[in-house]
Design a protein around this motif. Sequence first.
Motif, PDB file in Angstrom:
ATOM      1  N   PRO A  15     -62.569  30.953  30.122  1.00 43.12           N
ATOM      2  CA  PRO A  15     -62.543  31.776  28.911  1.00 43.12           C
ATOM      3  C   PRO A  15     -61.317  32.698  28.961  1.00 43.12           C
ATOM      4  O   PRO A  15     -61.138  33.444  29.913  1.00 43.12           O
ATOM      5  CB  PRO A  15     -63.847  32.572  28.965  1.00 43.12           C
ATOM      6  CG  PRO A  15     -64.352  32.446  30.357  1.00 43.12           C
ATOM      7  CD  PRO A  15     -63.691  31.261  30.985  1.00 43.12           C
ATOM      8  N   ASP A  16     -60.466  32.592  27.953  1.00 42.77           N
ATOM      9  CA  ASP A  16     -59.250  33.409  27.952  1.00 42.77           C
ATOM     10  C   ASP A  16     -59.200  34.347  26.755  1.00 42.77           C
ATOM     11  O   ASP A  16     -58.134  34.706  26.266  1.00 42.77           O
ATOM     12  CB  ASP A  16     -57.997  32.545  28.039  1.00 42.77           C
ATOM     13  CG  ASP A  16     -57.872  31.525  26.925  1.00 42.77           C
ATOM     14  OD1 ASP A  16     -58.710  31.548  25.986  1.00 42.77           O
ATOM     15  OD2 ASP A  16     -56.946  30.702  26.972  1.00 42.77           O
ATOM     16  N   ASP A  17     -60.376  34.768  26.313  1.00 46.64           N
ATOM     17  CA  ASP A  17     -60.452  35.727  25.214  1.00 46.64           C
ATOM     18  C   ASP A  17     -60.205  37.157  25.688  1.00 46.64           C
ATOM     19  O   ASP A  17     -60.042  38.064  24.875  1.00 46.64           O
ATOM     20  CB  ASP A  17     -61.814  35.646  24.525  1.00 46.64           C
ATOM     21  CG  ASP A  17     -62.962  35.876  25.493  1.00 46.64           C
ATOM     22  OD1 ASP A  17     -62.889  35.396  26.651  1.00 46.64           O
ATOM     23  OD2 ASP A  17     -63.953  36.528  25.104  1.00 46.64           O
TER      24      ASP A  17
ATOM     25  N   LEU B 288     -40.318  33.385  29.729  1.00 45.64           N
ATOM     26  CA  LEU B 288     -40.028  32.316  28.772  1.00 45.64           C
ATOM     27  C   LEU B 288     -41.208  31.378  28.549  1.00 45.64           C
ATOM     28  O   LEU B 288     -41.166  30.540  27.649  1.00 45.64           O
ATOM     29  CB  LEU B 288     -38.820  31.504  29.259  1.00 45.64           C
ATOM     30  CG  LEU B 288     -37.506  32.270  29.361  1.00 45.64           C
ATOM     31  CD1 LEU B 288     -36.418  31.382  29.966  1.00 45.64           C
ATOM     32  CD2 LEU B 288     -37.071  32.819  28.023  1.00 45.64           C
ATOM     33  N   ALA B 289     -42.246  31.514  29.349  1.00 44.10           N
ATOM     34  CA  ALA B 289     -43.403  30.619  29.218  1.00 44.10           C
ATOM     35  C   ALA B 289     -44.078  30.820  27.867  1.00 44.10           C
ATOM     36  O   ALA B 289     -44.251  31.943  27.402  1.00 44.10           O
ATOM     37  CB  ALA B 289     -44.404  30.882  30.346  1.00 44.10           C
ATOM     38  N   ALA B 290     -44.442  29.728  27.245  1.00 41.30           N
ATOM     39  CA  ALA B 290     -45.146  29.791  25.963  1.00 41.30           C
ATOM     40  C   ALA B 290     -46.537  30.375  26.179  1.00 41.30           C
ATOM     41  O   ALA B 290     -47.159  30.124  27.214  1.00 41.30           O
ATOM     42  CB  ALA B 290     -45.257  28.402  25.357  1.00 41.30           C
ATOM     43  N   PRO B 291     -47.031  31.162  25.229  1.00 42.97           N
ATOM     44  CA  PRO B 291     -48.401  31.676  25.367  1.00 42.97           C
ATOM     45  C   PRO B 291     -49.389  30.529  25.526  1.00 42.97           C
ATOM     46  O   PRO B 291     -49.252  29.486  24.895  1.00 42.97           O
ATOM     47  CB  PRO B 291     -48.643  32.420  24.052  1.00 42.97           C
ATOM     48  CG  PRO B 291     -47.296  32.687  23.484  1.00 42.97           C
ATOM     49  CD  PRO B 291     -46.402  31.582  23.982  1.00 42.97           C
ATOM     50  N   TYR B 292     -50.353  30.732  26.388  1.00 41.11           N
ATOM     51  CA  TYR B 292     -51.424  29.766  26.647  1.00 41.11           C
ATOM     52  C   TYR B 292     -50.903  28.418  27.143  1.00 41.11           C
ATOM     53  O   TYR B 292     -51.563  27.398  26.977  1.00 41.11           O
ATOM     54  CB  TYR B 292     -52.296  29.560  25.402  1.00 41.11           C
ATOM     55  CG  TYR B 292     -52.924  30.845  24.896  1.00 41.11           C
ATOM     56  CD1 TYR B 292     -54.053  31.379  25.520  1.00 41.11           C
ATOM     57  CD2 TYR B 292     -52.395  31.523  23.797  1.00 41.11           C
ATOM     58  CE1 TYR B 292     -54.629  32.565  25.060  1.00 41.11           C
ATOM     59  CE2 TYR B 292     -52.975  32.704  23.335  1.00 41.11           C
ATOM     60  CZ  TYR B 292     -54.089  33.221  23.976  1.00 41.11           C
ATOM     61  OH  TYR B 292     -54.662  34.375  23.536  1.00 41.11           O
TER      62      TYR B 292
ATOM     63  N   ARG C 160     -50.156  35.239  27.766  1.00 37.29           N
ATOM     64  CA  ARG C 160     -48.811  35.472  28.311  1.00 37.29           C
ATOM     65  C   ARG C 160     -48.915  35.963  29.758  1.00 37.29           C
ATOM     66  O   ARG C 160     -49.714  36.845  30.043  1.00 37.29           O
ATOM     67  CB  ARG C 160     -48.052  36.499  27.491  1.00 37.29           C
ATOM     68  CG  ARG C 160     -47.682  35.993  26.116  1.00 37.29           C
ATOM     69  CD  ARG C 160     -46.614  36.908  25.503  1.00 37.29           C
ATOM     70  NE  ARG C 160     -46.209  36.425  24.218  1.00 37.29           N
ATOM     71  CZ  ARG C 160     -45.313  35.450  24.010  1.00 37.29           C
ATOM     72  NH1 ARG C 160     -44.745  34.872  25.024  1.00 37.29           N
ATOM     73  NH2 ARG C 160     -44.999  35.078  22.791  1.00 37.29           N
ATOM     74  N   PRO C 161     -48.076  35.399  30.649  1.00 38.87           N
ATOM     75  CA  PRO C 161     -48.133  35.786  32.059  1.00 38.87           C
ATOM     76  C   PRO C 161     -47.239  36.993  32.368  1.00 38.87           C
ATOM     77  O   PRO C 161     -46.144  37.134  31.823  1.00 38.87           O
ATOM     78  CB  PRO C 161     -47.588  34.542  32.764  1.00 38.87           C
ATOM     79  CG  PRO C 161     -46.604  33.987  31.778  1.00 38.87           C
ATOM     80  CD  PRO C 161     -47.182  34.272  30.411  1.00 38.87           C
ATOM     81  N   TYR C 162     -47.741  37.846  33.253  1.00 39.58           N
ATOM     82  CA  TYR C 162     -46.979  39.005  33.728  1.00 39.58           C
ATOM     83  C   TYR C 162     -47.119  39.082  35.242  1.00 39.58           C
ATOM     84  O   TYR C 162     -48.213  38.872  35.777  1.00 39.58           O
ATOM     85  CB  TYR C 162     -47.506  40.300  33.105  1.00 39.58           C
ATOM     86  CG  TYR C 162     -47.392  40.326  31.603  1.00 39.58           C
ATOM     87  CD1 TYR C 162     -46.217  40.746  30.992  1.00 39.58           C
ATOM     88  CD2 TYR C 162     -48.447  39.909  30.805  1.00 39.58           C
ATOM     89  CE1 TYR C 162     -46.101  40.757  29.604  1.00 39.58           C
ATOM     90  CE2 TYR C 162     -48.343  39.920  29.418  1.00 39.58           C
ATOM     91  CZ  TYR C 162     -47.163  40.335  28.830  1.00 39.58           C
ATOM     92  OH  TYR C 162     -47.055  40.345  27.469  1.00 39.58           O
ATOM     93  N   VAL C 163     -46.023  39.397  35.925  1.00 38.53           N
ATOM     94  CA  VAL C 163     -46.026  39.561  37.377  1.00 38.53           C
ATOM     95  C   VAL C 163     -45.320  40.863  37.744  1.00 38.53           C
ATOM     96  O   VAL C 163     -44.692  41.500  36.898  1.00 38.53           O
ATOM     97  CB  VAL C 163     -45.342  38.369  38.098  1.00 38.53           C
ATOM     98  CG1 VAL C 163     -46.128  37.083  37.904  1.00 38.53           C
ATOM     99  CG2 VAL C 163     -43.903  38.190  37.644  1.00 38.53           C
ATOM    100  N   LYS C 164     -45.451  41.215  39.005  1.00 35.90           N
ATOM    101  CA  LYS C 164     -44.810  42.396  39.579  1.00 35.90           C
ATOM    102  C   LYS C 164     -45.105  43.635  38.741  1.00 35.90           C
ATOM    103  O   LYS C 164     -46.235  43.832  38.320  1.00 35.90           O
ATOM    104  CB  LYS C 164     -43.326  42.140  39.790  1.00 35.90           C
ATOM    105  CG  LYS C 164     -43.100  40.978  40.756  1.00 35.90           C
ATOM    106  CD  LYS C 164     -41.777  41.024  41.404  1.00 35.90           C
ATOM    107  CE  LYS C 164     -41.659  39.903  42.417  1.00 35.90           C
ATOM    108  NZ  LYS C 164     -41.348  40.400  43.723  1.00 35.90           N
TER     109      LYS C 164
END
Length: 132
Positions: A29-31, A13-17, A94-98
């Motif tokens: 740098p997040d490019d 559900l986290a908003a991008p960036y 966008r975050p990803y885990v596991k």
Amino acid sequence: MADSQSVSGRLRLAAPYSYRGDPAVPAFPDDKALVVFDGVCVLCSGFARFILKRDRDFAFRLTTAQSPLGQALYRHYGLDTRAFETNLVLVQGRPYVKLDSLAATGERLGGVWRGLGLLRLLPRAIADWLYD
């Protein structure tokens, strides 16, 4: 620490960036995709080496969870900053885990590794159990 179900759900559900608005997260740098991994864990370091070996398009940056940036990102997303139970992969903010982190990494690597994206088809409880 929150259980993996609530952490995974919150990350989805986290908003991008969203980290850009967090003053505790140093600017970086997040490019490109960023992989945050446990630099002490042999398996996690192996994952980092796996990426570096196959990243022909230089699509990834890597940092350890023990680094100031890694610590800030783990705190930002509510992950344990001492017992690194998962890699954190940021793709287009966008975050990803596991297992989702493996799926996102495979998709970004391309080629046959795109098949790792199929991991997202697993029910969350099974995917988290397999990862753990």
